[in-house]
Each structure stands twice: as structure tokens, then as C-alpha cells.
Design an enzyme around this catalytic site. Structure first.
Site, short mmCIF file in Angstrom:
data_model
loop_
_atom_site.label_atom_id
_atom_site.label_comp_id
_atom_site.label_asym_id
_atom_site.label_seq_id
_atom_site.Cartn_x
_atom_site.Cartn_y
_atom_site.Cartn_z
N SER A 98 0.83 -1.20 0.00
CA SER A 98 0.00 0.00 0.00
C SER A 98 0.87 1.26 0.00
CB SER A 98 -0.97 -0.03 1.18
OG SER A 98 -1.97 0.94 1.05
N ASP A 194 -10.33 -4.94 -3.89
CA ASP A 194 -9.66 -3.91 -3.10
C ASP A 194 -10.50 -2.63 -3.15
OD1 ASP A 194 -7.95 -1.94 -2.05
OD2 ASP A 194 -6.16 -2.91 -2.87
N HIS A 224 -7.90 -5.43 0.11
CA HIS A 224 -6.71 -4.58 0.17
C HIS A 224 -5.61 -5.17 1.04
CE1 HIS A 224 -4.35 -0.96 -0.13
NE2 HIS A 224 -4.34 -0.81 1.18
#
Length: 248
Positions: A98, A194, A224
């Protein structure tokens, strides 16, 4: 065993280092995450089994490192990552989750001779601008500029506090507005479910990279966190491919 270092900026960073052969694999976590997460521990165990050097760490204001989360910004956490990488002799392969994907790209841009490969897990480059700021209405933008912070709901517990400094510093760290040369193998992995980082961001990054060996792998239904049992082997495979390219 947990170790600690102090950066040039005076921030105390906690990290775990596993001895082994290089390139050293460095795990860079996400926004408000820590080095005790599923992916970090899975990769540490994998690296130990491979005899591969590995480091996981907490940015300042995250986990057990010093500082307050709301005092930090992308630039600070980039500097923290650079300080950790500065401890390593030889090259590194970065695994960024991320926000860690964005910071990995910043590191690769800043020290291309040091970075031998990169894996992005639901990588979120430029998310402070294209996610937070772009999603704010005029009322929220005005409140942020006036009060210096706003609170956003989070799927992972208490609300995120988004600061004016985080947004403004992020604009100085964008990587998708100008050509992005990454002279090493890159593997991007992401789930189609996600809800934090749209799949379109992954394809945009893939297309934007100036890289001769870059691939994006999508896992249907993965979220995610990309930490489910069927996702971890995908990360392992991506890392193995990048390390094989680095070893050639």
C-alpha cells in the site's frame, strides 16, 4: 530480536533484521500499519527458510517506533526507510504494501543503484492527492486548511486523522506526474475486491513505469490487505521472480 536506530532527523526507528545472503529483502508497510502484520511475518519466515537477509521495520509514529502518527508525512517515512536501507551493505529488494509501495518507488528513484528489485502489494502511489484530497468535498477541504486536520472513517479501527502537512508534503513526493525510471524488475500484485486502492491505480502504475521487466498480477476477490492464505503464495512468487532477476 528488536533493534533500534535513530535517523539523522532524530526519529527512533524499531526494526527486526534476519541474517542471510543478499540482496536483502526490505518490507515496507502501509499507512498506520506495523511490522507485526501477516505479510511481514510471512515474508520473514520465508526469507529465513531461504537463507535470505530480511528487514522489517516501523516508520516513525507507527507500531513501536518513536513519535506520533499525526506528526508524520510521506517525506518523513521515506527518510525513515532510507535510514533503514542505509544500514544494509549491498543491494536491496523492496516489498512495499500500500503506502509502502509508494515509498518503495521513492526509494528506487532516489537510489537506483541500491535497489535490485521491487514488489508492490496493492501499491498506492500518490494516494494523499488522488485518494484523500480528490475525495474531499469543498467543506472538508476548507476544514482541513483551517483546522489543520480532518478525521476519516477507517475499515481498520479508529478513524484516520489526515493532516494538512500530510497532504501538502505528499504533493512534493508524487511519482505518477513525471517519468518514473525503475531500472530493475518490478512485480505488482493486487486484489480485484480492493476497496482502498482501485485496480485502475495498479494498471496506471504499470503503464507509467519506465521499466523493461514489469508485471501486474490480479487475484480475483482479494481485498486490500492481500493477506489471505491464497494471496501469500502470490507475494512469494512475485518476490522469487524479482530475486531471480536480481541474481542474474
Amino acid at each position: 530480536m528488536e533493534q533500534r536506530m535513530v535517523t539523522e532527523q532524530g526519529r527512533e526507528i524499531a526494526y527486526h533484521h534476519t541474517d542471510g545472503t543478499g540482496p536483502t529483502v526490505v518490507f515496507l508497510g502501509g499507512f498506520k500499519s506495523d511490522m507485526e502484520g501477516t505479510k511481514a511475518l510471512f515474508l520473514e519466515e520465508w526469507a529465513r527458510g531461504q537463507g535470505r537477509a530480511f528487514i522489517r521495520f516501523d516508520y516513525s509514529g507507527h507500531g513501536v517506533s518513536g513519535g506520533e502518527f499525526t506528526d508524520g508525512c510521506i517525506g518523513d517515512w521515506f527518510e525513515d526507510a532510507c535510514a533503514i536501507i542505509g544500514l544494509i551493505k549491498g543491494s536491496v529488494v523492496l516489498v512495499g504494501s500500500s503506502m509502502g509501495g509508494w515509498i518503495s518507488l521513492l526509494v528506487a528513484r532516489a537510489m537506483p543503484d541500491k535497489v535490485a528489485g521491487l514488489v508492490g502489494i496493492a501499491a498506492a502511489p500518490d494516494f494523499t492527492e488522488d485518494g484523500f484530497w480528490a475525495g474531499f468535498d469543498e467543506v472538508m477541504r476548507a476544514k482541513l486548511m483551517r483546522e489543520g486536520r480532518v478525521a476519516l472513517p477507517s475499515d481498520y479501527g479508529e478513524p484516520y486523522i489526515i493532516t494538512k502537512r500530510l497532504i501538502e508534503d505528499g504533493r512534493d513526493r508524487l511519482v505518477l506526474r513525471d517519468p518514473l525510471e525503475v531500472p530493475c524488475a518490478v512485480r505488482l500484485v493486487q486484489g480485484t475486491a480492493d476497496t482502498s486502492v482501485p485496480v485502475a491505480w495498479g494498471t496506471r502504475l504499470l503503464e507509467h513505469l519506465r521499466c523493461e521487466d514489469a508485471r501486474l498480477t490480479l487475484v480475483k476477490g482479494a481485498d486490500h490487505s492481500f493477506s489471505a492464505p491464497d494471496c501469500l503464495p502470490v507475494i512469494e512468487q512475485a518476490l522469487a521472480e524479482v530475486l531471480a532477476a536480481a541474481d542474474r
